[in-house]
Enzyme design. Structure first.
Site, mmCIF file in Angstrom:
data_model
loop_
_atom_site.group_PDB
_atom_site.id
_atom_site.type_symbol
_atom_site.label_atom_id
_atom_site.label_comp_id
_atom_site.label_asym_id
_atom_site.label_seq_id
_atom_site.Cartn_x
_atom_site.Cartn_y
_atom_site.Cartn_z
ATOM 1 N N CYS A 1 9.673 10.931 29.221
ATOM 2 C CA CYS A 1 9.472 10.617 27.802
ATOM 3 C C CYS A 1 9.232 11.899 27.000
ATOM 4 O O CYS A 1 10.135 12.693 26.839
ATOM 5 C CB CYS A 1 8.339 9.597 27.658
ATOM 6 S SG CYS A 1 8.333 8.775 26.046
ATOM 7 N N HIS B 1 9.485 5.121 31.614
ATOM 8 C CA HIS B 1 8.259 5.553 32.295
ATOM 9 C C HIS B 1 8.172 4.999 33.717
ATOM 10 O O HIS B 1 7.655 3.899 33.918
ATOM 11 C CB HIS B 1 7.032 5.064 31.515
ATOM 12 C CG HIS B 1 6.786 5.805 30.251
ATOM 13 N ND1 HIS B 1 5.975 6.928 30.195
ATOM 14 C CD2 HIS B 1 7.238 5.605 28.998
ATOM 15 C CE1 HIS B 1 5.945 7.380 28.947
ATOM 16 N NE2 HIS B 1 6.709 6.594 28.197
ATOM 17 N N GLU C 1 6.117 5.865 35.998
ATOM 18 C CA GLU C 1 4.716 5.770 36.443
ATOM 19 C C GLU C 1 4.063 4.468 35.981
ATOM 20 O O GLU C 1 3.037 4.063 36.523
ATOM 21 C CB GLU C 1 3.915 6.990 35.941
ATOM 22 C CG GLU C 1 3.452 6.948 34.493
ATOM 23 C CD GLU C 1 4.542 7.278 33.470
ATOM 24 O OE1 GLU C 1 5.724 7.357 33.867
ATOM 25 O OE2 GLU C 1 4.207 7.437 32.283
#
Lengths: 226, 81
Positions: free
Chosen positions: A87, A195, A197
């Site tokens: 990002c 994302h 994660e």
């Protein structure tokens, strides 16, 4: 030996602990590295996390590329070390010239916060080595400036060298060629807007991110220390 | 000598400008018809110390390239003096 990952923290980063938690869940050791430090230390991989580095002043990533740690990140990448920008981290990598292109404002002028389906376009990168071309992964997106753009020449080069690693199934932001993530010519530097994660536990709706971050760790473990 | 500088940062032609498009769509609601080609950019003012205007321009062009604009999506117009 435990894989050590340097997670760079800029003033305004806000995903560093999520990244550290996700990496810990994969058996790696994450070390937060302050942007004003000049030395990454003894790490096997580097992650530039999401957020708003330096407040996104001027342009996302424009100031962050001058943070003292970035010289060390550049040297690590040049030596073949795996570097992942997520990002805002992707925006920093493009501004720093470690990846081609730029991220402009989303088509439609909307901040996007939604799950996105991505198809693996190349499994030859530090982020996608544990996947196969055509695999569909679900990861959240969370950005206002995620519309990937580049010159026609750069796009032709990316396509010819199969350096687009992830594409949106349903393009949410106007990115050229549905691009969600790209890698460097040496395939060790990778940036993506979604994302991984935040998709590391089925409780969060998807654990597809583990395959990507797991690839990063496998890539890091499979090469000699930088 | 110290020279006042104005740098206009503009999105390059062909780069989508959702802010400009939104402003353009809002104007008819206020009764302004016929406004077109709205583009939103940035204006950055500062001053530089240089031997002469040509030297100032060289310095400003360089810092535009390196920081003020991203050449992939933006270009700049520099006014000195």
């Amino acid at each position: 030996m435990t894989t050590r990952v340097g997670v760079v923290v800029f003033p305004g980063s806000n995903c560093e602990h999520d990244v550290a938690e996700a990496l810990a869940g994969l058996g790696a050791e994450a070390e937060l590295v302050w942007h004003a430090d000049t030395d990454l230390g003894d790490v096997d991989a580097v992650v530039l996390p999401g957020g708003f580095a330096h407040g996104d002043y001027l342009r996302p990533g424009a100031i962050a590329r001058f943070s003292p740690i970035m010289a060390s990140v550049g040297a690590f990448a040049a030596a073949g070390g795996p570097v992942l920008g997520i990002c805002n981290g992707f925006q920093v990598l493009t501004e720093a010239g470690l990846l081609p292109g730029a991220l402009q404002k989303n088509q439609g002028s909307r901040f996007l916060c939604a799950p996105a389906d991505l198809v693996v376009a190349s499994a030859e990168s530090a982020l996608t080595s544990g996947t196969a071309v055509g695999d569909v992964l679900r990861l959240p997106i969370n950005h206002f400036e995620g519309n990937y753009t580049c010159s026609a020449e750069v796009l032709a080069e990316l396509r010819a060298e199969e350096r687009v690693v992830l594409r949106y199934v349903d393009n949410p932001n106007g990115s050229v060629d549905d691009i969600a993530g790209v890698c460097s010519a040496e395939r060790n530097v990778v940036g993506l807007m979604p994302h991984p994660e935040r998709a590391c536990d089925p409780l969060l709706g998807s654990d597809d991110g583990r395959r990507l971050l797991g690839s990063l760790l496998a890539w890091a473990a499979g090469r000699l220390p930088v | 000598m110290r020279f006042p500088v104005l740098v206009e940062v503009r999105l390059r032609p062909g780069i989508a400008d959702p802010q400009g498009a939104t402003i353009q769509r809002a104007l008819p609601a206020l009764g302004y018809e016929g406004v077109a080609e709205v583009r939103v950019g940035k204006a950055i003012r500062f001053s530089v110390e240089a031997a002469d205007e040509a030297a100032a321009r060289v310095q400003v062009d360089e810092l535009c390239q390196r920081l003020l604009a991203n050449p992939v999506i933006e270009d700049t117009a520099v006014t000195i003096g």
